[in-house]
Design a protein around this motif. Sequence first.
Motif, short mmCIF file in Angstrom:
data_model
loop_
_atom_site.label_atom_id
_atom_site.label_comp_id
_atom_site.label_asym_id
_atom_site.label_seq_id
_atom_site.Cartn_x
_atom_site.Cartn_y
_atom_site.Cartn_z
N PHE A 191 -0.56 6.55 3.02
CA PHE A 191 -0.64 6.36 4.47
C PHE A 191 -2.10 6.16 4.88
O PHE A 191 -2.95 6.99 4.57
N CYS A 192 -2.37 5.03 5.56
CA CYS A 192 -3.76 4.67 5.85
C CYS A 192 -3.94 4.25 7.29
O CYS A 192 -4.91 3.58 7.63
N MET A 199 0.69 -3.38 5.13
CA MET A 199 -0.39 -3.70 4.20
C MET A 199 0.24 -4.09 2.87
O MET A 199 0.36 -3.30 1.95
N CYS A 225 0.86 -1.18 0.00
CA CYS A 225 0.00 0.00 0.00
C CYS A 225 0.89 1.24 0.00
O CYS A 225 1.87 1.30 0.73
N HIS A 279 -0.19 0.77 8.05
CA HIS A 279 -0.01 1.08 6.62
C HIS A 279 1.20 0.33 6.05
O HIS A 279 1.13 -0.28 4.98
CU1 CUA Z 1 -1.61 2.38 3.39
CU2 CUA Z 1 -3.52 1.00 3.00
#
Ligand code: CUA
Length: 305
Positions: A179-180, A187, A176, A184
């Motif tokens: 930024f989540c 992922m 990924c 993150h």
């Molecule tokens: Cu970073 Cu989903």
Amino acid sequence: MSTFNPVADLGWRIDTLFTNFIGWTLFILVVVEALLVWVIWSFRDRPGREEPKPVHGHVGLEIGWTLIPVMIVTIISVPTIATIFRTQATPAPNALRIEVTGRQWWWEVRYPELNVVTANEIVVPVGRPVTLELKSADVIHSFWVPRVGGKRDLIGGKVNRLTFTVDTPGTYPGQCAEFCGLSHANMRMLLVAESPEAFDRWVQSKREPSVPPTGVAEGGRAAFMAGGCVACHAIRGLSSGVVGPDLTHFGSRQTIAAGLFANTPENLAAWIKDPPAMKPGARMPKLPLGDEQLSALVVYLGSLK
Ligand code: CUA
């Protein structure tokens, strides 16, 4: 995870553009630096030499140093814009559709035309266009398998598409790229490209329901049903939870926890025992399973090939 060694048409386009720009800008750099060195050398201070005459309002020079950068920017922008349009190409009619949904912090993978559901491992055939339909179930994520090509965001309430054709069989890691939240960086995913025959075999085996458990695995299935797993995870023919990854063929996946650990019985046992300890912020809670239940559950999940 390198962008300099592409294995798909999408990656090749971006890589070719990049390589060309490096060549052209290197040429410009050499010309500019050569001029600079020449000016420094020619107009250096020498005993008895008068100061050079300053140039003011030289129309030819003014036009020259306006036009040349305009030409350079134009030359760079034409192939760039063309490549942007090509990376947004509409999918070919024979493209394989795969729905990829970003979730905190794993990837749901669905093949709507093939009736296959998996997670964190996207299996594709070599030589056939693939269209990923990218969605998000929560915050913004970004799909990125560097050797395949550019990143594309997964945004709630919107479907973004990414079309590419992989040309070389292999397993390509991805990550990924937006930024989540807490995990993150954890992922991750694998893109597995296989020959069309191997892909068809994979689809066939993933369409079948899982084999009914026997022996210890039977106790594991009971633990799955009693221990709370059933509320979040689907196993075709047994449960239909949608919060966590579909586990129908969990045993044949290479990794667990979204590409974080190898799918071994030891890692799986440690994961089930305390997911947030292995992956910060993991939504999967610690479940009150006894040691016997846990080891039976590990055997059962491993048997779901
Ligand atoms: Cu970073 Cu989903």
